[in-house]
Design a protein around this motif. Structure first.
Motif, PDB file in Angstrom:
ATOM      1  N   ARG A 180     -14.952   3.966  -0.636  1.00 22.30           N
ATOM      2  CA  ARG A 180     -14.776   3.582   0.684  1.00 22.30           C
ATOM      3  C   ARG A 180     -14.436   2.011   1.086  1.00 22.30           C
ATOM      4  NH1 ARG A 180     -17.527   7.336   4.519  1.00 22.30           N
ATOM      5  NH2 ARG A 180     -17.603   5.326   5.988  1.00 22.30           N
ATOM      6  N   GLU A 181     -14.828   0.991   0.279  1.00 25.50           N
ATOM      7  CA  GLU A 181     -14.223  -0.165   0.614  1.00 25.50           C
ATOM      8  C   GLU A 181     -13.087  -0.314   0.380  1.00 25.50           C
ATOM      9  OE1 GLU A 181     -16.184  -2.766  -2.229  1.00 25.50           O
ATOM     10  OE2 GLU A 181     -18.307  -2.721  -1.331  1.00 25.50           O
ATOM     11  N   LYS A 182     -12.072   0.582  -0.467  1.00 27.33           N
ATOM     12  CA  LYS A 182     -10.705   0.366  -0.762  1.00 27.33           C
ATOM     13  C   LYS A 182     -10.003   1.196   0.223  1.00 27.33           C
ATOM     14  CE  LYS A 182      -6.857   0.367  -3.970  1.00 27.33           C
ATOM     15  NZ  LYS A 182      -6.705   0.384  -5.422  1.00 27.33           N
ATOM     16  N   TYR A 183     -10.391   2.653   0.179  1.00 24.87           N
ATOM     17  CA  TYR A 183      -9.576   3.594   1.030  1.00 24.87           C
ATOM     18  C   TYR A 183     -10.124   3.808   2.664  1.00 24.87           C
ATOM     19  CZ  TYR A 183      -7.560   4.062  -3.459  1.00 24.87           C
ATOM     20  OH  TYR A 183      -6.902   3.967  -4.595  1.00 24.87           O
ATOM     21  N   ARG A 184     -11.448   3.266   2.876  1.00 21.22           N
ATOM     22  CA  ARG A 184     -12.006   3.451   4.240  1.00 21.22           C
ATOM     23  C   ARG A 184     -12.067   4.962   4.554  1.00 21.22           C
ATOM     24  NH1 ARG A 184     -12.388  -0.971   3.245  1.00 21.22           N
ATOM     25  NH2 ARG A 184     -11.609  -2.886   4.590  1.00 21.22           N
ATOM     26  N   MET A 185     -12.281   5.932   3.591  1.00 24.01           N
ATOM     27  CA  MET A 185     -13.051   7.005   3.595  1.00 24.01           C
ATOM     28  C   MET A 185     -13.711   7.490   2.224  1.00 24.01           C
ATOM     29  SD  MET A 185      -9.396   9.166   2.811  1.00 24.01           S
ATOM     30  CE  MET A 185      -8.276   8.069   4.075  1.00 24.01           C
ATOM     31  N   THR A 186     -14.285   8.782   2.405  1.00 20.97           N
ATOM     32  CA  THR A 186     -15.226   9.234   1.200  1.00 20.97           C
ATOM     33  C   THR A 186     -13.983   9.887   0.039  1.00 20.97           C
ATOM     34  OG1 THR A 186     -15.542  11.428   2.082  1.00 20.97           O
ATOM     35  CG2 THR A 186     -17.119   9.646   2.475  1.00 20.97           C
ATOM     36  N   ARG A 223     -19.179   3.964  -3.168  1.00 18.91           N
ATOM     37  CA  ARG A 223     -19.064   2.506  -2.492  1.00 18.91           C
ATOM     38  C   ARG A 223     -17.799   1.849  -2.606  1.00 18.91           C
ATOM     39  NH1 ARG A 223     -19.769  -2.413  -4.399  1.00 18.91           N
ATOM     40  NH2 ARG A 223     -20.774  -1.701  -6.352  1.00 18.91           N
ATOM     41  N   TYR A 254     -10.820  12.018   1.029  1.00 10.85           N
ATOM     42  CA  TYR A 254      -9.429  11.740   0.492  1.00 10.85           C
ATOM     43  C   TYR A 254      -8.850  12.948  -0.086  1.00 10.85           C
ATOM     44  CZ  TYR A 254      -5.973   9.300  -2.334  1.00 10.85           C
ATOM     45  OH  TYR A 254      -4.838   8.918  -3.165  1.00 10.85           O
ATOM     46  N   GLU A 265       0.833  -1.266   0.135  1.00  9.83           N
ATOM     47  CA  GLU A 265      -0.172  -0.068  -0.058  1.00  9.83           C
ATOM     48  C   GLU A 265       0.944   1.277   0.173  1.00  9.83           C
ATOM     49  OE1 GLU A 265      -3.328   0.239  -0.365  1.00  9.83           O
ATOM     50  OE2 GLU A 265      -3.235  -1.928  -0.469  1.00  9.83           O
TER      51      GLU A 265
END
Length: 260
Positions: free
Chosen positions: A246-252, A243, A256, A10
Protein backbone atom coordinates in the motif's frame (compact mmCIF):
# COMPACT_ATOMS: atom_id res chain seq x y z
CA UNK A 1 34.69 5.19 -10.24
CA UNK A 2 31.83 7.55 -9.56
CA UNK A 3 28.64 5.59 -10.04
CA UNK A 4 25.10 6.93 -10.03
CA UNK A 5 22.03 4.90 -9.16
CA UNK A 6 19.22 6.46 -11.18
CA UNK A 7 15.65 6.48 -9.96
CA UNK A 8 13.53 5.43 -12.92
CA UNK A 9 10.10 6.70 -13.88
CA UNK A 10 6.91 5.03 -12.74
CA UNK A 11 6.02 4.42 -16.39
CA UNK A 12 7.78 3.53 -19.61
CA UNK A 13 10.11 6.26 -20.90
CA UNK A 14 10.84 6.39 -24.65
CA UNK A 15 13.40 8.87 -25.98
CA UNK A 16 14.74 9.14 -29.53
CA UNK A 17 17.75 11.40 -29.23
CA UNK A 18 21.31 12.11 -30.22
CA UNK A 19 23.75 9.77 -28.54
CA UNK A 20 26.60 11.01 -26.42
CA UNK A 21 28.80 10.11 -23.49
CA UNK A 22 26.93 8.93 -20.39
CA UNK A 23 28.92 8.02 -17.26
CA UNK A 24 28.51 4.67 -15.47
CA UNK A 25 25.13 4.26 -13.80
CA UNK A 26 22.53 1.62 -13.00
CA UNK A 27 18.79 1.53 -12.33
CA UNK A 28 16.05 -0.98 -11.61
CA UNK A 29 14.43 -0.77 -15.05
CA UNK A 30 15.08 -2.76 -18.21
CA UNK A 31 16.73 -0.51 -20.80
CA UNK A 32 16.43 -1.24 -24.52
CA UNK A 33 18.60 0.73 -26.95
CA UNK A 34 18.02 0.74 -30.71
CA UNK A 35 20.54 2.58 -32.90
CA UNK A 36 18.78 4.43 -35.71
CA UNK A 37 21.74 6.34 -37.17
CA UNK A 38 25.51 6.14 -36.83
CA UNK A 39 27.14 4.09 -34.10
CA UNK A 40 27.18 3.70 -30.32
CA UNK A 41 29.50 2.05 -27.81
CA UNK A 42 27.55 0.39 -25.00
CA UNK A 43 29.59 -0.41 -21.93
CA UNK A 44 28.12 -3.09 -19.67
CA UNK A 45 30.13 -4.14 -16.64
CA UNK A 46 33.78 -4.15 -17.73
CA UNK A 47 33.04 -4.78 -21.43
CA UNK A 48 32.45 -2.34 -24.31
CA UNK A 49 30.15 -3.40 -27.16
CA UNK A 50 30.17 -1.68 -30.55
CA UNK A 51 26.73 -1.00 -32.06
CA UNK A 52 25.92 -0.11 -35.66
CA UNK A 53 22.71 1.27 -37.17
CA UNK A 54 19.93 -1.27 -36.66
CA UNK A 55 21.54 -3.04 -33.69
CA UNK A 56 19.56 -3.60 -30.50
CA UNK A 57 20.93 -3.80 -26.93
CA UNK A 58 19.31 -4.99 -23.70
CA UNK A 59 20.55 -3.66 -20.36
CA UNK A 60 18.99 -5.80 -17.64
CA UNK A 61 17.89 -4.23 -14.31
CA UNK A 62 20.68 -3.34 -11.86
CA UNK A 63 23.46 -3.74 -14.43
CA UNK A 64 26.19 -1.09 -14.42
CA UNK A 65 26.38 0.49 -17.88
CA UNK A 66 27.56 3.56 -19.75
CA UNK A 67 27.55 4.92 -23.31
CA UNK A 68 30.19 6.49 -25.55
CA UNK A 69 30.29 7.76 -29.14
CA UNK A 70 33.50 7.63 -31.17
CA UNK A 71 32.24 8.20 -34.72
CA UNK A 72 31.79 11.66 -36.19
CA UNK A 73 28.54 13.07 -37.53
CA UNK A 74 25.07 12.53 -36.13
CA UNK A 75 24.51 9.45 -34.01
CA UNK A 76 20.94 8.73 -32.98
CA UNK A 77 19.31 6.00 -30.92
CA UNK A 78 16.05 5.16 -29.17
CA UNK A 79 16.54 4.75 -25.43
CA UNK A 80 13.63 2.93 -23.79
CA UNK A 81 13.43 2.44 -20.03
CA UNK A 82 10.85 -0.18 -19.12
CA UNK A 83 9.69 -0.59 -15.49
CA UNK A 84 9.98 -4.20 -14.44
CA UNK A 85 6.26 -4.53 -13.66
CA UNK A 86 5.62 -4.30 -17.43
CA UNK A 87 7.82 -7.34 -18.10
CA UNK A 88 5.26 -9.85 -16.83
CA UNK A 89 6.35 -13.48 -16.94
CA UNK A 90 9.89 -12.50 -17.95
CA UNK A 91 10.58 -10.62 -14.71
CA UNK A 92 12.26 -13.44 -12.79
CA UNK A 93 14.67 -14.06 -15.67
CA UNK A 94 15.51 -10.34 -15.89
CA UNK A 95 16.18 -10.17 -12.15
CA UNK A 96 18.40 -13.24 -11.86
CA UNK A 97 20.16 -13.39 -15.23
CA UNK A 98 22.02 -11.11 -17.62
CA UNK A 99 23.14 -11.48 -21.25
CA UNK A 100 26.68 -12.69 -21.81
CA UNK A 101 26.66 -10.24 -24.75
CA UNK A 102 23.81 -7.68 -24.65
CA UNK A 103 23.77 -6.65 -28.34
CA UNK A 104 21.65 -8.28 -31.05
CA UNK A 105 22.79 -7.52 -34.61
CA UNK A 106 20.37 -5.93 -37.04
CA UNK A 107 20.20 -9.16 -39.07
CA UNK A 108 18.60 -10.90 -36.07
CA UNK A 109 16.15 -8.08 -35.21
CA UNK A 110 12.92 -9.18 -36.85
CA UNK A 111 10.17 -6.98 -38.24
CA UNK A 112 7.83 -8.00 -35.43
CA UNK A 113 10.29 -6.56 -32.89
CA UNK A 114 10.74 -3.36 -34.89
CA UNK A 115 6.96 -3.00 -35.11
CA UNK A 116 6.60 -3.38 -31.33
CA UNK A 117 9.35 -0.78 -30.78
CA UNK A 118 7.51 1.66 -33.04
CA UNK A 119 4.23 1.07 -31.22
CA UNK A 120 5.86 1.73 -27.84
CA UNK A 121 6.75 5.22 -29.06
CA UNK A 122 3.10 6.12 -29.68
CA UNK A 123 1.05 3.95 -27.31
CA UNK A 124 -1.22 5.96 -25.06
CA UNK A 125 0.37 6.69 -21.71
CA UNK A 126 -0.53 4.21 -18.99
CA UNK A 127 -2.39 1.86 -21.34
CA UNK A 128 -1.14 -1.04 -19.27
CA UNK A 129 -2.34 -4.05 -21.25
CA UNK A 130 -1.24 -2.77 -24.66
CA UNK A 131 2.14 -1.53 -23.43
CA UNK A 132 2.84 -4.81 -21.64
CA UNK A 133 1.87 -6.75 -24.77
CA UNK A 134 4.43 -4.90 -26.91
CA UNK A 135 7.12 -5.27 -24.24
CA UNK A 136 6.53 -9.01 -24.02
CA UNK A 137 6.64 -9.40 -27.82
CA UNK A 138 10.09 -7.80 -27.78
CA UNK A 139 11.29 -10.00 -24.91
CA UNK A 140 9.79 -13.20 -26.33
CA UNK A 141 11.52 -12.66 -29.67
CA UNK A 142 14.86 -11.36 -28.39
CA UNK A 143 15.72 -13.24 -25.19
CA UNK A 144 16.21 -16.57 -27.06
CA UNK A 145 18.81 -14.79 -29.23
CA UNK A 146 20.99 -14.09 -26.17
CA UNK A 147 23.04 -16.42 -24.02
CA UNK A 148 21.91 -15.67 -20.45
CA UNK A 149 24.11 -16.25 -17.41
CA UNK A 150 23.43 -15.80 -13.69
CA UNK A 151 24.20 -12.25 -12.60
CA UNK A 152 26.25 -13.57 -9.69
CA UNK A 153 28.48 -15.56 -12.03
CA UNK A 154 29.71 -12.47 -13.87
CA UNK A 155 33.24 -11.49 -12.91
CA UNK A 156 32.99 -8.02 -11.43
CA UNK A 157 34.76 -6.85 -8.30
CA UNK A 158 32.68 -3.66 -7.99
CA UNK A 159 30.91 -3.80 -4.62
CA UNK A 160 27.88 -1.86 -5.87
CA UNK A 161 27.37 -4.33 -8.70
CA UNK A 162 27.92 -7.29 -6.38
CA UNK A 163 25.33 -5.91 -3.95
CA UNK A 164 22.68 -5.44 -6.65
CA UNK A 165 23.40 -8.84 -8.19
CA UNK A 166 23.29 -10.67 -4.84
CA UNK A 167 19.94 -9.20 -3.84
CA UNK A 168 18.50 -9.80 -7.32
CA UNK A 169 19.38 -13.49 -7.01
CA UNK A 170 18.40 -13.97 -3.33
CA UNK A 171 15.62 -11.50 -2.45
CA UNK A 172 13.15 -14.34 -1.82
CA UNK A 173 15.30 -15.55 1.08
CA UNK A 174 15.37 -14.16 4.62
CA UNK A 175 17.99 -11.48 4.03
CA UNK A 176 19.25 -8.84 6.43
CA UNK A 177 21.83 -6.08 6.12
CA UNK A 178 24.16 -8.11 8.33
CA UNK A 179 23.75 -11.37 6.38
CA UNK A 180 24.27 -9.71 2.99
CA UNK A 181 27.34 -7.83 4.26
CA UNK A 182 28.76 -11.13 5.53
CA UNK A 183 28.20 -12.84 2.17
CA UNK A 184 29.93 -9.97 0.36
CA UNK A 185 32.82 -9.85 2.81
CA UNK A 186 32.29 -6.29 4.06
CA UNK A 187 31.01 -4.68 7.25
CA UNK A 188 27.35 -3.77 7.53
CA UNK A 189 28.38 -0.13 7.93
CA UNK A 190 30.12 -0.12 4.54
CA UNK A 191 27.06 -1.75 2.96
CA UNK A 192 24.72 0.70 4.67
CA UNK A 193 26.67 3.61 3.14
CA UNK A 194 26.23 2.08 -0.32
CA UNK A 195 22.47 2.05 0.10
CA UNK A 196 22.25 5.59 1.46
CA UNK A 197 24.89 7.09 -0.84
CA UNK A 198 24.36 5.22 -4.13
CA UNK A 199 20.89 3.66 -4.06
CA UNK A 200 19.46 6.63 -2.12
CA UNK A 201 17.37 4.42 0.16
CA UNK A 202 17.95 2.08 3.08
CA UNK A 203 18.50 -1.68 2.80
CA UNK A 204 14.94 -2.65 3.72
CA UNK A 205 13.42 -0.32 1.14
CA UNK A 206 15.65 -1.68 -1.63
CA UNK A 207 14.95 -5.30 -0.65
CA UNK A 208 11.19 -4.70 -0.42
CA UNK A 209 11.14 -3.05 -3.86
CA UNK A 210 12.75 -6.16 -5.37
CA UNK A 211 10.18 -8.36 -3.63
CA UNK A 212 7.28 -6.14 -4.69
CA UNK A 213 8.35 -6.22 -8.34
CA UNK A 214 8.32 -10.00 -8.18
CA UNK A 215 4.97 -10.09 -6.39
CA UNK A 216 3.35 -7.76 -8.94
CA UNK A 217 4.39 -10.03 -11.80
CA UNK A 218 2.78 -12.97 -9.97
CA UNK A 219 -0.41 -11.02 -9.28
CA UNK A 220 -0.69 -10.13 -12.97
CA UNK A 221 0.27 -13.46 -14.51
CA UNK A 222 -0.81 -16.25 -12.15
CA UNK A 223 -3.91 -17.37 -10.29
CA UNK A 224 -2.00 -18.14 -7.10
CA UNK A 225 -3.49 -16.83 -3.87
CA UNK A 226 -2.25 -13.55 -2.46
CA UNK A 227 -0.98 -15.37 0.63
CA UNK A 228 1.08 -17.75 -1.50
CA UNK A 229 2.49 -14.86 -3.53
CA UNK A 230 3.35 -12.97 -0.37
CA UNK A 231 5.36 -15.85 1.11
CA UNK A 232 6.95 -16.82 -2.22
CA UNK A 233 8.18 -13.24 -2.68
CA UNK A 234 10.15 -13.35 0.56
CA UNK A 235 7.89 -11.41 2.96
CA UNK A 236 7.78 -12.75 6.48
CA UNK A 237 4.07 -12.05 6.94
CA UNK A 238 1.05 -10.97 4.93
CA UNK A 239 0.64 -8.00 7.25
CA UNK A 240 4.08 -6.68 6.25
CA UNK A 241 3.38 -7.44 2.60
CA UNK A 242 0.08 -5.52 2.63
CA UNK A 243 1.66 -2.56 4.41
CA UNK A 244 4.63 -2.06 2.07
CA UNK A 245 2.42 -2.78 -0.96
CA UNK A 246 0.00 0.00 0.00
CA UNK A 247 2.86 2.39 0.74
CA UNK A 248 4.27 1.96 -2.77
CA UNK A 249 1.18 1.47 -4.95
CA UNK A 250 -1.54 3.22 -2.91
CA UNK A 251 -3.80 0.16 -3.19
CA UNK A 252 -4.07 -3.37 -1.80
CA UNK A 253 -2.65 -6.40 -3.62
CA UNK A 254 -6.21 -7.52 -4.38
CA UNK A 255 -7.08 -4.12 -5.91
CA UNK A 256 -3.87 -4.25 -7.95
CA UNK A 257 -4.75 -7.68 -9.33
CA UNK A 258 -8.25 -6.53 -10.28
CA UNK A 259 -6.89 -3.41 -11.97
CA UNK A 260 -4.22 -5.20 -14.00
Amino acid sequence: MHLEYQKTKEWLMYRHRESGHEPPHLHNALEVVYVTKGTLEAGVGAELYHMETGDLAFIFPDMIHHYQVFSKGKNLACYIQIPTFLCGAFLEKLQQYCPQAPVIGREEVGEEVLGALRELSVVEKEDFMLTQAYVQIILAKCLPEMNLILKESGENDDLIYQTAAYIAANFREGLSLTSVASELGVSKYVLSRIFSGTFRCNFNRYLNDARLNYACARLENTNRSITEICMDSGFESQRTFNRVFREKYRMTPREYREKH
